[in-house]
Design a protein around this motif. Structure first.
Motif, PDB file in Angstrom:
ATOM      1  N   MET A 128       0.861  -1.181   0.000  1.00 22.32           N
ATOM      2  CA  MET A 128       0.000   0.000   0.000  1.00 22.32           C
ATOM      3  C   MET A 128       0.895   1.229   0.000  1.00 22.32           C
ATOM      4  N   THR A 129       0.738   2.077  -0.992  1.00 27.41           N
ATOM      5  CA  THR A 129       1.535   3.299  -1.067  1.00 27.41           C
ATOM      6  C   THR A 129       0.711   4.472  -0.565  1.00 27.41           C
ATOM      7  N   LEU A 130       1.248   5.179   0.412  1.00 34.31           N
ATOM      8  CA  LEU A 130       0.609   6.369   0.967  1.00 34.31           C
ATOM      9  C   LEU A 130       1.456   7.567   0.570  1.00 34.31           C
ATOM     10  N   GLY A 131       1.120   8.167  -0.542  1.00 33.77           N
ATOM     11  CA  GLY A 131       1.822   9.345  -1.023  1.00 33.77           C
ATOM     12  C   GLY A 131       0.841  10.479  -1.148  1.00 33.77           C
ATOM     13  N   LEU A 178      -9.133   9.984   3.043  1.00 33.28           N
ATOM     14  CA  LEU A 178      -8.942  10.018   4.490  1.00 33.28           C
ATOM     15  C   LEU A 178      -7.484   9.826   4.909  1.00 33.28           C
ATOM     16  N   ALA A 179      -6.740   8.980   4.179  1.00 31.93           N
ATOM     17  CA  ALA A 179      -5.400   8.596   4.633  1.00 31.93           C
ATOM     18  C   ALA A 179      -4.290   8.974   3.671  1.00 31.93           C
ATOM     19  N   GLY A 180      -4.599   9.493   2.484  1.00 31.47           N
ATOM     20  CA  GLY A 180      -3.556   9.955   1.575  1.00 31.47           C
ATOM     21  C   GLY A 180      -2.915  11.226   2.107  1.00 31.47           C
ATOM     22  N   GLY A 181      -1.707  11.510   1.655  1.00 31.60           N
ATOM     23  CA  GLY A 181      -1.012  12.698   2.128  1.00 31.60           C
ATOM     24  C   GLY A 181      -1.790  13.977   1.867  1.00 31.60           C
ATOM     25  N   THR A 182      -2.397  14.097   0.695  1.00 33.12           N
ATOM     26  CA  THR A 182      -3.192  15.276   0.361  1.00 33.12           C
ATOM     27  C   THR A 182      -4.384  15.413   1.297  1.00 33.12           C
ATOM     28  N   ALA A 183      -5.038  14.271   1.607  1.00 31.08           N
ATOM     29  CA  ALA A 183      -6.209  14.293   2.471  1.00 31.08           C
ATOM     30  C   ALA A 183      -5.858  14.693   3.899  1.00 31.08           C
ATOM     31  N   ILE A 184      -4.736  14.216   4.409  1.00 33.05           N
ATOM     32  CA  ILE A 184      -4.312  14.572   5.765  1.00 33.05           C
ATOM     33  C   ILE A 184      -4.061  16.073   5.849  1.00 33.05           C
ATOM     34  N   GLY A 185      -3.381  16.618   4.832  1.00 34.67           N
ATOM     35  CA  GLY A 185      -3.144  18.058   4.812  1.00 34.67           C
ATOM     36  C   GLY A 185      -4.426  18.856   4.683  1.00 34.67           C
ATOM     37  N   ALA A 186      -5.337  18.375   3.844  1.00 38.50           N
ATOM     38  CA  ALA A 186      -6.595  19.097   3.626  1.00 38.50           C
ATOM     39  C   ALA A 186      -7.433  19.153   4.891  1.00 38.50           C
ATOM     40  N   ALA A 187      -7.439  18.057   5.661  1.00 36.95           N
ATOM     41  CA  ALA A 187      -8.216  18.022   6.906  1.00 36.95           C
ATOM     42  C   ALA A 187      -7.702  19.069   7.888  1.00 36.95           C
ATOM     43  N   ALA A 188      -6.389  19.195   7.982  1.00 31.44           N
ATOM     44  CA  ALA A 188      -5.821  20.194   8.891  1.00 31.44           C
ATOM     45  C   ALA A 188      -6.101  21.609   8.403  1.00 31.44           C
ATOM     46  N   GLY A 249       4.481   1.923   1.744  1.00 38.29           N
ATOM     47  CA  GLY A 249       5.464   2.745   1.059  1.00 38.29           C
ATOM     48  C   GLY A 249       4.907   4.129   0.813  1.00 38.29           C
ATOM     49  N   GLY A 250       5.710   4.987   0.214  1.00 37.17           N
ATOM     50  CA  GLY A 250       5.260   6.341  -0.072  1.00 37.17           C
ATOM     51  C   GLY A 250       5.660   7.317   1.013  1.00 37.17           C
ATOM     52  N   SER A 251       5.705   8.588   0.668  1.00 42.86           N
ATOM     53  CA  SER A 251       6.207   9.610   1.585  1.00 42.86           C
ATOM     54  C   SER A 251       5.375   9.746   2.854  1.00 42.86           C
ATOM     55  N   ALA A 252       4.046   9.636   2.747  1.00 42.57           N
ATOM     56  CA  ALA A 252       3.196   9.809   3.933  1.00 42.57           C
ATOM     57  C   ALA A 252       3.372   8.667   4.921  1.00 42.57           C
ATOM     58  N   SER A 253       3.723   7.476   4.438  1.00 44.19           N
ATOM     59  CA  SER A 253       3.892   6.334   5.344  1.00 44.19           C
ATOM     60  C   SER A 253       5.049   6.575   6.310  1.00 44.19           C
TER      61      SER A 253
END
Length: 306
Positions: A128-131, A178-188, A249-253
């Motif tokens: 699972m890539t979280l970028g 909900l868990a992608g890097g863009t989504a985490i930033g958007a929630a904040a 994997g991925g930057s957010a992970s």
């Protein structure tokens, strides 16, 4: 030798890889913005020229879908405009004369982890890539899924059936929203726009949020939402694939990893009938995963598993 190209939304990497060891001999990083196919081919030729006589194959990993022959990019969903409906393999081969294949970046990451990750050739390996978003691919019983032209998008599984920001796919509550890097930033940033008290500064990104996760209430709230979505996704993955190892994997992970202790323990305790244990692990390939995955893709075509 193999050439592995990780062609991302903001930058791309070209690496020359030893097929037997996974050692990267040369690595070049360039910005994707404003590039065209001729520019890309020119950069690849420049990097590959010193190794040309030893190159056996080239793999290109892209944030999108290829055709079933893994020669043409069908779509990147608009993320890399010059690749839309692009005959990448043909263009590269016409310049270098080396067999070339193109595939989805999550699929490439999965075959790269299997080939070079040192996991002991597991029966079932899921990546699972979280970028920027979320990608999903799985290597089960020697076969890589989903098929290259299938169109399956694991990042859009419903992790929370109600709630969450709407995703571009058209529903609310999918994993990527909900868990992608863009989504985490958007929630904040949505909370910061309403003057929610926080040490975060707009525009906040996932890296900043994860770094302040132990000391800031808003950061903790955004991380907790992402982890709860991941818990739902991991539950689904457990029952579908019985993974010997689920690789993140991925930057957010990287940012989320220090906050995943309880989730890792929960995942390891998930009941299985075969007396084995699930394992949640961080990618051993790090930020080279795209390059090594693309190289492993080419290797799998040159020497397919029996």
């Amino acid at each position: 030798l193999l050439a592995g190209i990780d062609l991302g939304v903001t930058q791309y990497r070209i690496g020359i890889v030893e097929a037997s060891t996974g050692k990267i001999l040369g690595l070049t990083k360039l910005k994707t913005a404003g590039f065209t196919l001729p520019h890309f081919c020119d950069a690849l030729v420049k990097v590959a020229r010193p190794y040309r006589k030893y190159l056996a194959g080239i793999g290109v990993a892209v944030p999108g879908f290829s055709d079933h022959r893994q020669r043409r990019v069908v779509t990147t969903c608009g993320t890399v405009p010059f690749l839309e409906s692009c005959e990448v393999a043909e263009a590269v081969e016409s310049r270098l004369g080396v067999p070339t294949w193109v595939d989805n970046d999550a699929r490439a990451h999965a075959v790269g982890e299997f080939q070079f990750g040192g996991w002991g050739k597991p029966r079932s390996l899921v990546v699972m890539t979280l970028g920027t978003g979320v990608g999903l691919a799985w290597h089960v019983e020697g076969r890589l899924y989903p098929p290259p032209d299938h169109g399956a998008q694991g990042g859009h599984m419903s992790a929370i059936l109600t709630g969450g920001n709407p995703c571009y796919c058209g529903i609310s509550g999918c994993l990527e929203s909900l868990a992608g890097g863009t989504a985490i930033g958007a929630a904040a940033n949505e909370c910061l726009a309403r003057f929610y008290p926080s040490k975060l500064r707009a525009p906040a990104n996932a890296e900043q949020i994860c770094r302040l996760g132990a000391s800031d209430a808003l950061a903790r709230k955004c991380i907790a939402r992402a982890i709860e979505a991941l818990r739902g996704a991991f539950h689904t993955i457990h029952h579908l694939y019985f993974p010997d190892v689920l690789v993140l994997g991925g930057s957010a992970s990287l940012g989320l990893w220090p906050h995943l202790g309880p989730l890792r323990k929960w995942f390891a305790r998930a009941e299985r009938f075969d007396d084995r244990r699930n394992r949640l692990a961080l990618s051993r390939l790090g930020d080279k995963a795209g390059v090594l995955g693309a190289a492993a893709l080419a290797l799998s075509k040159l020497a397919p598993a029996e």
